[in-house]
Motif scaffolding. Sequence first.
Motif, PDB file in Angstrom:
ATOM      1  N   TRP A 188       0.818  -1.218   0.000  1.00  0.00           N
ATOM      2  CA  TRP A 188       0.000   0.000   0.000  1.00  0.00           C
ATOM      3  C   TRP A 188       0.853   1.272   0.000  1.00  0.00           C
ATOM      4  N   PHE A 189       2.063   1.204   0.597  1.00  0.00           N
ATOM      5  CA  PHE A 189       2.873   2.426   0.651  1.00  0.00           C
ATOM      6  C   PHE A 189       4.106   2.388  -0.239  1.00  0.00           C
ATOM      7  N   TRP A 190       4.534   1.192  -0.666  1.00  0.00           N
ATOM      8  CA  TRP A 190       5.793   1.073  -1.395  1.00  0.00           C
ATOM      9  C   TRP A 190       5.867   1.954  -2.650  1.00  0.00           C
ATOM     10  N   PRO A 191       4.811   2.048  -3.470  1.00  0.00           N
ATOM     11  CA  PRO A 191       4.940   2.881  -4.675  1.00  0.00           C
ATOM     12  C   PRO A 191       5.109   4.361  -4.383  1.00  0.00           C
ATOM     13  N   PHE A 192       4.895   4.787  -3.143  1.00  0.00           N
ATOM     14  CA  PHE A 192       4.891   6.211  -2.841  1.00  0.00           C
ATOM     15  C   PHE A 192       6.069   6.646  -1.971  1.00  0.00           C
ATOM     16  N   ILE A 193       7.074   5.783  -1.875  1.00  0.00           N
ATOM     17  CA  ILE A 193       8.294   6.178  -1.194  1.00  0.00           C
ATOM     18  C   ILE A 193       9.433   6.208  -2.211  1.00  0.00           C
ATOM     19  N   THR A 194      10.398   7.024  -1.952  1.00  0.00           N
ATOM     20  CA  THR A 194      11.544   7.154  -2.862  1.00  0.00           C
ATOM     21  C   THR A 194      12.802   6.636  -2.187  1.00  0.00           C
TER      22      THR A 194
END
Length: 277
Positions: A188-194
Amino acid sequence: MSTAPAVRLGPRSATVLGLASLAGLMMFVWPLLVRVEPQSMQHGPDAPFVFIGILPILIVIVLAEMSEGGMDSKALAMLGVLSAVNAALRPLGAGTAGIETVFFLLVLAGRVLGPGFGFVLGCTSLFASALLTAGVGPWLPFQMMCSAWIGMGAGLLPRRVTGKAEIAMLVGYGIFVAYVFGFLMNLWFWPFITDAEVPYHDGHISYVPGAPLLENLHRFAVFTLLTSTAGWDTGRAITNAVAILVLGPAVLATLRRASRKASYGVIPSFTDGTSRV
């Protein structure tokens, strides 16, 4: 001895539940299916909040559909009791080192009281425990949906398995869902962290907007293995296995006894045994 499900799923309710689950799944995987252009990545973090707004509506629809002739006052009372117990159990572990005390009761209740009840209990347990532990945040709807699937899946396990084989099956299921929960909650959060990099791995494990599906899946699998599988997820799996193994027989017997006394699915008759013309 088999027990009647606390929430009876008719064709319409099952269809609504399936559609809500499909929408919930899309909530997790949509970044892997849609090509997001790099220049629009600045708007990427907005997207999960759209789903966060939609998911509670879907849950309300499912609950309303189940309540229409499917959930009576006895089932609601059982739901309230088990939700409160689960909410009280969760702070005992609070996720430290992967110790999660909220899932074993969800698995056992779903097993005895059916997939519909398990789905609802997963939602209410996580919501209640989040209020109790100040754990309300953008992750909560995702946790609620994952827990709903865990409870529903327990209710769908083969009914013919009994005795020690049943406990072994539930232990295996508890281990399996511990890793699935960790996998989905990472997604749920992986695509939105750099810059999701770890010092002990040589390679890129961050989400790449617009990259092929298999390429991003490979990066995500490596990310999950390196950051949570051996730690948090394994701790959760051990907690589930030990709790089900130690407490499972007693809790199953208690829930089945309560279910038989509640007589879910039995329509009471108030005739006095005399005929009237």
